[in-house]
Design an enzyme around this catalytic site. Structure first.
Site, PDB file in Angstrom:
ATOM      1  N   LYS A   1      -0.752  36.789 -31.228  1.00 56.64           N
ATOM      2  CA  LYS A   1      -1.835  36.272 -32.170  1.00 56.64           C
ATOM      3  C   LYS A   1      -1.929  34.503 -31.785  1.00 56.64           C
ATOM      4  CE  LYS A   1      -1.049  35.143 -36.699  1.00 56.64           C
ATOM      5  NZ  LYS A   1      -1.386  33.660 -36.821  1.00 56.64           N
ATOM      6  N   ASN A   2      -0.829  34.034 -31.964  1.00 62.58           N
ATOM      7  CA  ASN A   2      -0.630  32.544 -31.787  1.00 62.58           C
ATOM      8  C   ASN A   2      -0.796  32.125 -30.493  1.00 62.58           C
ATOM      9  OD1 ASN A   2      -0.192  32.499 -34.492  1.00 62.58           O
ATOM     10  ND2 ASN A   2       1.875  31.878 -34.365  1.00 62.58           N
TER      11      ASN A   2
ATOM     12  N   CYS B   1      -2.726  25.573 -47.729  1.00 63.24           N
ATOM     13  CA  CYS B   1      -2.566  27.259 -47.732  1.00 63.24           C
ATOM     14  C   CYS B   1      -1.261  27.885 -48.138  1.00 63.24           C
ATOM     15  CB  CYS B   1      -2.641  27.593 -46.186  1.00 63.24           C
ATOM     16  SG  CYS B   1      -1.100  27.356 -45.266  1.00 63.24           S
TER      17      CYS B   1
ATOM     18  N   ARG C   1       0.153  21.488 -44.876  1.00 65.96           N
ATOM     19  CA  ARG C   1       0.040  21.679 -43.757  1.00 65.96           C
ATOM     20  C   ARG C   1      -1.308  20.623 -43.234  1.00 65.96           C
ATOM     21  NH1 ARG C   1      -0.267  27.776 -42.100  1.00 65.96           N
ATOM     22  NH2 ARG C   1       0.309  27.210 -40.263  1.00 65.96           N
ATOM     23  N   PRO C   2      -0.851  19.188 -43.011  1.00 68.07           N
ATOM     24  CA  PRO C   2      -1.959  18.285 -42.718  1.00 68.07           C
ATOM     25  C   PRO C   2      -2.360  18.341 -41.340  1.00 68.07           C
ATOM     26  CG  PRO C   2       0.316  17.326 -42.955  1.00 68.07           C
ATOM     27  CD  PRO C   2       0.416  18.690 -43.238  1.00 68.07           C
TER      28      PRO C   2
ATOM     29  N   ASP D   1      -3.015  15.201 -39.710  1.00 63.01           N
ATOM     30  CA  ASP D   1      -3.025  14.011 -39.290  1.00 63.01           C
ATOM     31  C   ASP D   1      -2.476  13.783 -37.746  1.00 63.01           C
ATOM     32  OD1 ASP D   1      -0.602  14.778 -40.345  1.00 63.01           O
ATOM     33  OD2 ASP D   1       0.282  12.822 -39.907  1.00 63.01           O
TER      34      ASP D   1
ATOM     35  N   ASP E   1       8.415  31.444 -38.563  1.00 66.03           N
ATOM     36  CA  ASP E   1       7.801  32.649 -38.632  1.00 66.03           C
ATOM     37  C   ASP E   1       8.513  33.963 -38.699  1.00 66.03           C
ATOM     38  OD1 ASP E   1       5.327  31.559 -38.749  1.00 66.03           O
ATOM     39  OD2 ASP E   1       4.606  31.874 -36.714  1.00 66.03           O
TER      40      ASP E   1
ATOM     41  N   ARG F   1      -3.879  40.365 -40.668  1.00 67.68           N
ATOM     42  CA  ARG F   1      -4.083  39.258 -40.115  1.00 67.68           C
ATOM     43  C   ARG F   1      -2.989  38.930 -38.662  1.00 67.68           C
ATOM     44  NH1 ARG F   1      -3.519  33.843 -43.073  1.00 67.68           N
ATOM     45  NH2 ARG F   1      -3.944  33.274 -40.997  1.00 67.68           N
TER      46      ARG F   1
HETATM   47  C1  UD1 Z   1       1.737  27.302 -35.866  1.00 68.28           C
HETATM   48  C2  UD1 Z   1       1.565  28.811 -35.769  1.00 68.28           C
HETATM   49  C3  UD1 Z   1       2.365  29.217 -37.160  1.00 68.28           C
HETATM   50  C4  UD1 Z   1       3.889  28.788 -37.076  1.00 68.28           C
HETATM   51  C5  UD1 Z   1       3.812  27.181 -36.719  1.00 68.28           C
HETATM   52  C6  UD1 Z   1       5.144  26.716 -36.827  1.00 68.28           C
HETATM   53  C7  UD1 Z   1      -0.557  29.441 -34.837  1.00 68.28           C
HETATM   54  C8  UD1 Z   1      -1.671  29.874 -35.030  1.00 68.28           C
HETATM   55  N1  UD1 Z   1       0.102  29.261 -36.009  1.00 68.28           N
HETATM   56  O1  UD1 Z   1       1.085  26.489 -36.898  1.00 68.28           O
HETATM   57  O2  UD1 Z   1       2.509  30.788 -37.118  1.00 68.28           O
HETATM   58  O3  UD1 Z   1       4.495  29.172 -38.221  1.00 68.28           O
HETATM   59  O4  UD1 Z   1       2.861  26.918 -35.697  1.00 68.28           O
HETATM   60  O5  UD1 Z   1       5.917  27.134 -35.585  1.00 68.28           O
HETATM   61  O6  UD1 Z   1       0.056  28.961 -33.708  1.00 68.28           O
HETATM   62  N2  UD1 Z   1       2.192  18.690 -39.535  1.00 68.28           N
HETATM   63  C9  UD1 Z   1       1.958  17.638 -39.833  1.00 68.28           C
HETATM   64  N3  UD1 Z   1       0.878  17.044 -39.515  1.00 68.28           N
HETATM   65  C10 UD1 Z   1       0.004  17.509 -38.497  1.00 68.28           C
HETATM   66  C11 UD1 Z   1       0.417  18.750 -38.356  1.00 68.28           C
HETATM   67  C12 UD1 Z   1       1.500  19.762 -38.679  1.00 68.28           C
HETATM   68  O7  UD1 Z   1       2.672  17.013 -40.641  1.00 68.28           O
HETATM   69  O8  UD1 Z   1      -1.015  16.941 -38.040  1.00 68.28           O
HETATM   70  C13 UD1 Z   1       3.516  19.407 -39.862  1.00 68.28           C
HETATM   71  C14 UD1 Z   1       3.138  20.806 -40.944  1.00 68.28           C
HETATM   72  O9  UD1 Z   1       2.824  20.604 -42.085  1.00 68.28           O
HETATM   73  C15 UD1 Z   1       4.303  21.488 -40.464  1.00 68.28           C
HETATM   74  C16 UD1 Z   1       4.852  21.223 -39.270  1.00 68.28           C
HETATM   75  O10 UD1 Z   1       3.984  19.909 -38.980  1.00 68.28           O
HETATM   76  O11 UD1 Z   1       5.418  21.188 -41.608  1.00 68.28           O
HETATM   77  C17 UD1 Z   1       4.615  22.334 -38.266  1.00 68.28           C
HETATM   78  O12 UD1 Z   1       3.239  22.542 -38.215  1.00 68.28           O
HETATM   79  P1  UD1 Z   1       2.576  22.981 -36.882  1.00 68.28           P
HETATM   80  O13 UD1 Z   1       3.501  23.465 -35.880  1.00 68.28           O
HETATM   81  O14 UD1 Z   1       1.389  22.035 -36.665  1.00 68.28           O
HETATM   82  O15 UD1 Z   1       2.049  24.584 -37.408  1.00 68.28           O
HETATM   83  P2  UD1 Z   1       0.516  25.150 -37.124  1.00 68.28           P
HETATM   84  O16 UD1 Z   1       0.399  24.863 -35.609  1.00 68.28           O
HETATM   85  O17 UD1 Z   1      -0.291  25.181 -38.112  1.00 68.28           O
END
Ligand code: UD1
Length: 420
Positions: free
Chosen positions: A22-23, A117, A122-123, A125, A307, A400
């Protein structure tokens, strides 16, 4: 609302096939917006999240067709809308991944903010910071991100403040059509990043270093079409291995990439599992024994995946001994704890990111509720190990991320039914 009814206490035994990831499928589908030529994606799993991404692409004007084997043919020859609406982004955070490709190809894009969520704030930025670094003008208002780069994006050195999978993916895709060279430093190294990089290379992108902390992308004027097969789902694979481990069973998975499961297999060996791997298969045998407790600390890849945290909690709950589980990626990912305690588990929470699990010999069935995707799968695992019939409510969460879960579990001898 659908529920899963599970009669627990049976040893799982048998062989199943693992679906496409999925990811990986989600960013790859979003990446097909980068080219006007047709793209064919195979091995995409048949899941709600994949359908949501296909719906989003269709809503932007992309031609999408599916054959009976779930090969997805995408033609983003012409988009009639450059706005990803709240109604679709709110149901799935990965929808935000259309921002980079749309901006890179059309010089503008409007995408709803995903918002919080269940598992944390989950920002985004880092996604926005990276795009700004490539020259995009970004305005955030009324719940939407409006990004413009009328003269095109320009390659640059981007230093990510945190390791983010989605952020790395959005920026990799945007950089494929930027002028000049982009280097993403402190990039995520997850196998799904490698898969996306390989997909983009199939379309003619010049991407190197994907899978390492520095990814280099030399922008090209345009990308062409191509066919790509999505990698196997390592989280689905890990979940079924634990299903066998918590029932003292024996399982063989086909169509997997064992290399992507290093940290998970290591913990299963520590838990007492006898593991064998081949090029595209993994077998696990507990030889009828109860698992041993293992300490877990989540980290970006190649560390232990967040995960898989909830599923390992299900293992520790019935294991011999006491373990600690430290969740370091998301701040609110222990919602399964109270539900597991309803099944007779003995888990203490220490703050929001640490749990101490005292293994118990037996769990007993109770009605429980799924709260997010991986929490749901951990409840399924606990229910498989519990005595009696557990009914898990709000099972839509599991749809999902797990393709035909009840059929696969039934194939392994589990007593599982979907009830409404
Ligand atoms: C993806 C996966 C999800 C997995 C996660 C971490 C998909 C569709 N989903 O989610 O299943 O649990 O990776 O392995 O691939 N963060 C920031 N700023 C940002 C983006 C992220 O601070 O702009 C933080 C998040 O709050 C979190 C951390 O970075 O604490 C990791 O998040 P991220 O790797 O971005 O997760 P996703 O890509 O949303």
């Amino acid at each position: 609302m659908d529920k899963l009814s599970i009669d627990g206490g049976f040893r799982l035994e048998g062989q199943i096939r693992i679906s496409g990831a999925k990811n990986s499928a989600l960013p790859i589908l979003a990446g097909s917006l980068l080219t006007a030529e047709p793209v064919i994606i195979s091995n995409a799993p048949h899941l709600h999240d994949v359908t949501t991404m296909i719906e989003l692409l269709a809503c932007l004007g992309v031609g999408v067709s599916l054959d009976e084997r779930m090969n997805v043919e995408i033609s983003a020859h012409h988009l009639n809308d450059l706005c990803a609406p709240y109604s679709l982004v709110k149901t799935m955070r990965a929808s935000f991944l259309v921002l980079g490709p749309m901006l890179a190809r059309y010089g503008e894009a409007e995408v709803s903010l995903p918002g919080g969520c269940a598992i944390g704030s989950r920002p985004v930025d880092q996604h926005l910071k990276g795009l700004e670094c490539m020259g995009a003008e970004i305005e955030v208002s009324d719940g939407y991100v409006r990004a413009r780069a009328p003269k095109g994006l320009v390659g640059n050195d981007i230093y990510m403040d945190v390791v983010t999978v989605g952020g790395t993916e959005n920026l990799m895709m945007a950089a494929t059509l930027a002028k000049g060279v982009t280097k993403i430093h402190n990039a995520a190294c997850e196998p799904e990043i490698i898969d996306l990089g390989e997909f983009l290379r199939t379309l003619g992108a010049k991407v190197t270093g994907h899978g390492s902390p520095t990814i280099t992308i030399e922008g090209v004027e345009k990308l062409h079409g191509g066919s790509y097969r999505v990698m196997p789902d390592r989280v689905e694979a890990g979940t079924y291995l634990i299903a066998a481990a918590v029932t003292a069973g024996k399982i063989r998975l086909r169509d997997v990439e064992p290399d992507t499961l290093g940290a998970v297999l290591d913990k299963l060996v520590q838990a007492g599992a006898d593991i064998e791997v081949g090029e595209d298969w993994i077998s696990l045998d507990m030889h009828g024994k109860r698992p041993k407790a293992v300490d877990i600390e989540t980290a970006p890849y190649p560390g232990f995946p967040t995960d898989m945290q909830a599923q390992f909690m299900a293992l520790n709950v019935v294991a011999e001994g006491t373990s600690t589980i430290h969740e370091k990626i998301f701040e609110n990912r222990f919602m399964h704890v109270h539900e597991m305690n309803r099944l007779g588990a003995n888990i203490e929470l220490h703050g929001v990111s640490m749990a101490v699990v005292h293994g118990v010999e037996k769990l007993r069935a109770a009605p429980v509720m799924a709260t997010d995707l991986r929490a749901s799968s951990s409840l399924v695992l606990a229910a498989l190990a519990a005595e009696g019939t557990t009914v898990i409510d709000r099972i839509y969460h599991i749809d999902r991320g797990y393709e035909t879960i009840e059929e696969k579990l039934q194939q392994l001898g589990a007593q599982v039914r979907r009830v409404s």
